[in-house]
Write a protein that holds these residues in place. Sequence first.
Motif, PDB file in Angstrom:
ATOM      1  N   SER A 129      21.064  41.521  49.218  1.00  0.00           N
ATOM      2  CA  SER A 129      20.636  40.958  47.930  1.00  0.00           C
ATOM      3  C   SER A 129      21.166  41.802  46.773  1.00  0.00           C
ATOM      4  CB  SER A 129      19.101  40.897  47.864  1.00  0.00           C
ATOM      5  OG  SER A 129      18.542  42.208  47.832  1.00  0.00           O
ATOM      6  N   SER A 130      22.393  42.294  46.906  1.00  0.00           N
ATOM      7  CA  SER A 130      22.905  43.240  45.913  1.00  0.00           C
ATOM      8  C   SER A 130      23.320  42.607  44.598  1.00  0.00           C
ATOM      9  CB  SER A 130      24.092  44.010  46.495  1.00  0.00           C
ATOM     10  OG  SER A 130      25.161  43.130  46.760  1.00  0.00           O
ATOM     11  N   SER A 181      17.496  38.602  39.889  1.00  0.00           N
ATOM     12  CA  SER A 181      16.382  39.228  40.617  1.00  0.00           C
ATOM     13  C   SER A 181      15.213  38.269  40.773  1.00  0.00           C
ATOM     14  CB  SER A 181      15.935  40.511  39.913  1.00  0.00           C
ATOM     15  OG  SER A 181      15.539  40.260  38.585  1.00  0.00           O
ATOM     16  N   ARG A 182      14.960  37.458  39.762  1.00  0.00           N
ATOM     17  CA  ARG A 182      13.865  36.478  39.856  1.00  0.00           C
ATOM     18  C   ARG A 182      14.116  35.485  40.985  1.00  0.00           C
ATOM     19  NH1 ARG A 182      12.930  34.768  33.524  1.00  0.00           N
ATOM     20  NH2 ARG A 182      12.146  36.771  32.766  1.00  0.00           N
ATOM     21  N   HIS A 183      15.357  35.053  41.116  1.00  0.00           N
ATOM     22  CA  HIS A 183      15.673  34.081  42.171  1.00  0.00           C
ATOM     23  C   HIS A 183      15.661  34.722  43.551  1.00  0.00           C
ATOM     24  CE1 HIS A 183      16.551  30.275  40.075  1.00  0.00           C
ATOM     25  NE2 HIS A 183      16.843  31.055  39.044  1.00  0.00           N
ATOM     26  N   LEU A 240      23.140  45.442  41.616  1.00  0.00           N
ATOM     27  CA  LEU A 240      22.173  45.248  40.534  1.00  0.00           C
ATOM     28  C   LEU A 240      20.818  45.750  41.012  1.00  0.00           C
ATOM     29  CD1 LEU A 240      23.179  41.618  39.432  1.00  0.00           C
ATOM     30  CD2 LEU A 240      23.950  43.798  38.465  1.00  0.00           C
ATOM     31  N   ILE A 241      20.246  46.687  40.305  1.00  0.00           N
ATOM     32  CA  ILE A 241      19.049  47.369  40.792  1.00  0.00           C
ATOM     33  C   ILE A 241      17.887  46.409  41.040  1.00  0.00           C
ATOM     34  CG2 ILE A 241      18.160  47.962  38.488  1.00  0.00           C
ATOM     35  CD1 ILE A 241      18.142  50.219  41.640  1.00  0.00           C
ATOM     36  N   GLY A 242      17.686  45.447  40.151  1.00  0.00           N
ATOM     37  CA  GLY A 242      16.587  44.496  40.338  1.00  0.00           C
ATOM     38  C   GLY A 242      16.780  43.629  41.566  1.00  0.00           C
TER      39      GLY A 242
END
Length: 334
Positions: free
Chosen positions: A11-12, A51-53, A87-89
Amino acid sequence: MKDTYIFGIESSCDETSCSIVKNGREEIATVISSQIDIHKNFGGVVPEIASRHHVKNITIVIEECLKKANMKMEEMDAIAVTYGPGLIGSLLVGVEAAKTLSYIYNKPLVPVHHISGHIYANNLVEEMKFPLIALIVSGGHTELVYMRDHYSFEKLGGTLDDAVGECYDKVARVIGVPYPGGPTIDKWSSEGKDTYKLPIPLNDDSYSFSFSGLKSAVINLVHNEEQRGNEIRKKDLTTSFQNTVVEVICKKTMKAIVDKKVKNFIIAGGVAANQCLRNKLKELCEEKNVHCTFPEIKYCTDNAAMIAASGYFAYKLGRIGDLTLNSKSTDTLQ
């Protein structure tokens, strides 16, 4: 010998993916939930939306993967997850899901570096042979890596600024190609002519890359032509741009192969799907009697099968994490 099943989570960036891989070689099942259509409206990935998705999709993707494989989490030997870079989130969602599964099912937790995942996507095609040179080309990475054996990574060089995939997307935006621009530029380049003069970036004997100057050259060229009232021949420009990129990448890659005296070469990352780059590297490797492996197109972009494949070798080498594992937006491959 007992088979080893690794459950991988990736999930990066903007793909939520889970996969089950047997013995680091055989993909049992993979599920990918892509967000390309969502981010297309913005011309690139928006980290907060991504990140929300991931939060929305991660549980569904895990369940679908197990269902597709007709297996249970109890049958897995370990849980492998991308912890960085990215992406950290987005990373946090995958890491927290992996830690939860590890805790609930009492399974070893295996942290996997995103670039090692791309490299080991090749092991899903054929068993990797060492020593080898790996070229990683994607939206966030451009690196040359020397490997003596499994999980032996010696970075020879990388980009000093923009990654090659990032350069493709920025050039695509300038000439009006929808996101993601790479596949369209690759297609158009085969239909145009190399008529625009562009500088070859960092054309030296190092293993380093630089694409910001090439990007700026295209931007300036388009601006100047528009100021003069001239029409941009888009297909010709994509041909000139891609030929320049392929020339410098191939030159430095072949130098690494010769300098390290290896007979095995692999390519990895999203830009590894580029047909012009593939064809040229294959041609050059054949000339020097070097065995080259190209991952299937489905393994070039982000996916959890590559994470599970890499995780298998990390697991066998005892590279196990614990519940203190955290995400890293940047991290060195080691």
